[in-house]
Scaffold this active site. Sequence first.
Site, short mmCIF file in Angstrom:
data_model
loop_
_atom_site.label_atom_id
_atom_site.label_comp_id
_atom_site.label_asym_id
_atom_site.label_seq_id
_atom_site.Cartn_x
_atom_site.Cartn_y
_atom_site.Cartn_z
N GLU A 23 35.30 39.44 31.40
CA GLU A 23 35.47 38.80 32.72
C GLU A 23 36.30 37.56 32.45
O GLU A 23 35.82 36.61 31.84
CB GLU A 23 34.12 38.46 33.34
CG GLU A 23 34.20 38.17 34.83
CD GLU A 23 34.56 36.75 35.15
OE1 GLU A 23 35.76 36.50 35.48
OE2 GLU A 23 33.69 35.87 35.08
N CYS B 17 35.63 30.47 38.15
CA CYS B 17 36.67 31.47 37.92
C CYS B 17 37.19 32.05 39.23
O CYS B 17 38.35 32.49 39.30
CB CYS B 17 36.17 32.57 36.99
SG CYS B 17 34.63 33.33 37.51
N GLU C 233 45.96 29.24 35.79
CA GLU C 233 44.59 28.81 36.07
C GLU C 233 44.36 27.42 35.48
O GLU C 233 44.57 27.19 34.29
CB GLU C 233 43.58 29.80 35.49
CG GLU C 233 42.15 29.47 35.87
CD GLU C 233 41.16 30.49 35.37
OE1 GLU C 233 40.23 30.83 36.11
OE2 GLU C 233 41.32 30.96 34.22
#
Length: 496
Positions: free
Chosen positions: A265, A300, A397
Amino acid sequence: MSKTFAWWQDKAATLAIEGRAFIDGELRHAHDGKTFACESPIDGRVLARVADCGAADVDAAVAAARRAFEAQSWAAMSPRQRKAILLRWATLMREHLEELALLETLDSGKPIGDTTAIDIPAAAHCVDWYAEAIDKTGGEVAPVDHHLVGLVTREPVGVVAAVVPWNFPLLMAAWKFGPALAAGNSVVLKPSEKSPLTAIRVAQLAHEAGLPRGVFNVVPGGGEPGRLLALHRDVDCIAFTGSARTGRAIMECAAQSNLKRVWLELGGKSPNIVLPDCPDLERAAQAAADAIFFNMGEVCTAGSRLLVHRDIKDAFVEKVIAAARRYVPGHPLDPAVTMGAIVDRIQLERVLGYIDAGRREGRLVAGGARVREETGGFYVEPTIFEVKPDARIAREEIFGPVLSVIAFDSLDEAISIANDTEYGLAAAVWTADLTTAHEAARRLRAGTVWVNCYSDGSDDLNFPFGGYRQSGNGRDKSLHALDKYTELKSTILRLR
């Protein structure tokens, strides 16, 4: 009676903190005696010296897990027995809620209001949820020829390594060890070196609840224990949440060793699309602020790209700026504080570096500064930029409280911008039109799509969690998570 800032400070001053690894049912120093300093992002002080595990410690933990699995001390228990032990563990987590929440806040900088109301209760609920699934999930009887009986059953994969991140230290760990243990596996947990403390404490509670020796182990340390687990030939499966760079390294290590199952993930750069027919602009603006500034943006699924139709952009951005004002960085032990500290200096400098890039690429409309520097802690105020879709801060990110606002002129353009990313973890769309909502949800390449909300239902374990593309593979949460930690076996019996 609600706890005050002073109460939490007094509690922190007397808190006993354990820094040893937990291997084969007992606390242990690292084999070579090495430790690392666990520092609080609140003020930079050292909370504890934590075992810096190496090869000998990882080998010992994996060996303990393997012995427990081969002895079937956990896997062969009746479903009712395993369920009872996990339920007892969840109860102990709730009984120790204040201690665990305090450890989490001191270790990661999260507001105490969040760790007491969200993180620790959600982790305990996760253990509860998978405990309740143990005696309610079974196999299949296959439709075969009448002279045969065909069974499809699930068996635990064996030794599961779980390598988890620092943004939700205990909750992300529970999303791994909850289903892995429910399926009958043994687990070796490697917490982030930035936030290892709750993992060690819950391992003690697991043992107290009755989990057999060797079934649940914790090996803190830097990057080495994770690498060693990924390379270990006696680990059957590794589940990881974290960066794409580390995820790739784990896959490479698995390929170099025993081709263990690898579940990842990874990151996200999630788009939050606001169309001009949005049914409630005030609520959408508050949701947009919450989506990026909750947990200091260290999420996230953070809605880090706010895509707003050009006709409403200026007015909507003003509403988001107003909504962001409730996120004022403050001391995380103050229950009134909604925004805590960035997890450590490395992450702080990363966030500030992206803010500098944003100043060069776009227009700063709010925030942009480090604050509370005099405390010795790591705090950044909510920051909002208006940028083009190809800006670096709109593509990479950041994992911090930095929002990129992007204008668009049509739904097709918005979908194109939204999907133009290497990630695919989450997305949202705001519209009053039911057809538009369904069509947009279908076209968005993401594992979760919210309509007229953002992050709603995130605490509901019925929804699988994971992403498309470089956001990873497999799913956490829901019964689908059991797929990661079990093998399917077909058994065919001939009757005549």
